[in-house]
Design a protein around this motif. Sequence first.
Motif, PDB file in Angstrom:
ATOM      1  N   ASP A 248       0.864  -1.143   0.075  1.00 44.01           N
ATOM      2  CA  ASP A 248       0.031  -0.021   0.119  1.00 44.01           C
ATOM      3  C   ASP A 248       0.873   1.196  -0.038  1.00 44.01           C
ATOM      4  N   LYS A 249       0.317   2.265  -0.717  1.00 38.99           N
ATOM      5  CA  LYS A 249       0.989   3.609  -0.768  1.00 38.99           C
ATOM      6  C   LYS A 249       2.366   3.584  -1.777  1.00 38.99           C
ATOM      7  N   LYS A 250       2.407   2.355  -2.356  1.00 38.44           N
ATOM      8  CA  LYS A 250       3.814   2.322  -3.211  1.00 38.44           C
ATOM      9  C   LYS A 250       3.299   1.875  -4.457  1.00 38.44           C
ATOM     10  N   PRO A 251       4.314   2.359  -5.447  1.00 34.51           N
ATOM     11  CA  PRO A 251       4.043   2.107  -7.011  1.00 34.51           C
ATOM     12  C   PRO A 251       4.102   0.464  -7.138  1.00 34.51           C
ATOM     13  N   GLU A 252       4.522  -0.284  -6.079  1.00 29.56           N
ATOM     14  CA  GLU A 252       4.441  -1.666  -6.314  1.00 29.56           C
ATOM     15  C   GLU A 252       3.068  -2.198  -6.026  1.00 29.56           C
ATOM     16  N   ALA A 253       2.280  -1.350  -5.747  1.00 30.46           N
ATOM     17  CA  ALA A 253       0.840  -1.804  -5.353  1.00 30.46           C
ATOM     18  C   ALA A 253      -0.028  -2.343  -6.339  1.00 30.46           C
ATOM     19  N   PRO A 266       6.463  -4.007 -11.079  1.00 28.94           N
ATOM     20  CA  PRO A 266       5.510  -3.008 -10.956  1.00 28.94           C
ATOM     21  C   PRO A 266       5.047  -2.266 -12.223  1.00 28.94           C
ATOM     22  N   VAL A 267       3.704  -2.136 -12.104  1.00 26.32           N
ATOM     23  CA  VAL A 267       3.214  -1.268 -13.417  1.00 26.32           C
ATOM     24  C   VAL A 267       2.543   0.030 -13.023  1.00 26.32           C
ATOM     25  N   ALA A 268       2.329   0.327 -11.753  1.00 29.58           N
ATOM     26  CA  ALA A 268       1.695   1.533 -11.423  1.00 29.58           C
ATOM     27  C   ALA A 268       2.847   2.707 -11.629  1.00 29.58           C
ATOM     28  N   THR A 269       2.253   4.074 -11.832  1.00 36.08           N
ATOM     29  CA  THR A 269       3.545   5.068 -11.989  1.00 36.08           C
ATOM     30  C   THR A 269       3.282   5.908 -10.826  1.00 36.08           C
ATOM     31  N   GLY A 270       2.644   5.735  -9.811  1.00 42.19           N
ATOM     32  CA  GLY A 270       2.856   6.169  -8.595  1.00 42.19           C
ATOM     33  C   GLY A 270       2.018   5.772  -7.498  1.00 42.19           C
TER      34      GLY A 270
END
Length: 304
Positions: A248-253, A266-270
């Motif tokens: 949680d609260k990481k791009p790795e989410a 990871p695929v989230a950018t923020g």
Amino acid sequence: MKIPFLLLCLACGAMAAPSAKKQPDAAKPLPPLEKATISIDGHPESVAADDEGNIYFTSIGSKLTPTEEDKDGYLGIIPYGSTEPKKITDVDTLNAPKGLLYKDGFLYCTDISMVYKIDAKTGAIEGYVDLSPSRMKFLNDLAFINGRLMVSSTDTDQIFYVDTESKSYGELVTKQPIHKPNGLAWDPERKVIYVCEYATDEKGKPSGRLLSVNPISREVTELSRERGQYDGLAYRDGALYYSDWSQDKKPEAIRRLDLKTGRSAPVATGPIEGTADFILYGPMIVAPGMTEKKIHIMPIGGKK
């Protein structure tokens, strides 16, 4: 009248010259989405989209109480080209809607022990299934699996087939136990159901797995040695995308698992707070930040 008419059509077809085989219509390209962060009234848990670029979402309500029958939940829409959310369903209609799915003008959502079919334009309830006889309080994700609507029940460790027209349901009983099933996805090539678990061990350490289920043999297979508290799940082009509350609260989410190599990235950018049931929309991810009361639209990043 039906039989003679059918025979007449067949006779006419036999006499007519053969026509060229009609090619299937090309898939309509999705309207592009711009990167945005949109504030929501209440806690958004799941998102869906139609082919016109409208984004739909569930809101558990002003309080983060996903199992309480408090009548403050609703379904909403972010119209294409807008950043102003609007409510679809009336007040006092839903309690704590979570999973959401759009298909052919209707929204399918879970709400504690109910599954609803709702008109996406009017918000009217067109069908429902009451699963309360099975004593669950946390129906979660939905997916159309080989043409059938399926729902995960996280608190009772079950997966159900449901039919909103006949108001009936049945359980998919697997040969190996699944612990806290959450996200569901269908692989039409391999003909398997993907499931992710929102689970912890006796010490509170994340222990959720990424799994595949053969709906015929009922065999369960682990896809990775990774462990987490997994929520949303999506399948695309030989890969699984999944959200993880332990990050949680990481791009790795939000991560991507290549099913051929077993590698993930990871695929989230923020950072996102409380990533739940996201969707892939072309080159973008649309993800609810449930605890921060926001919906994020961002490009898919990370290694492919």
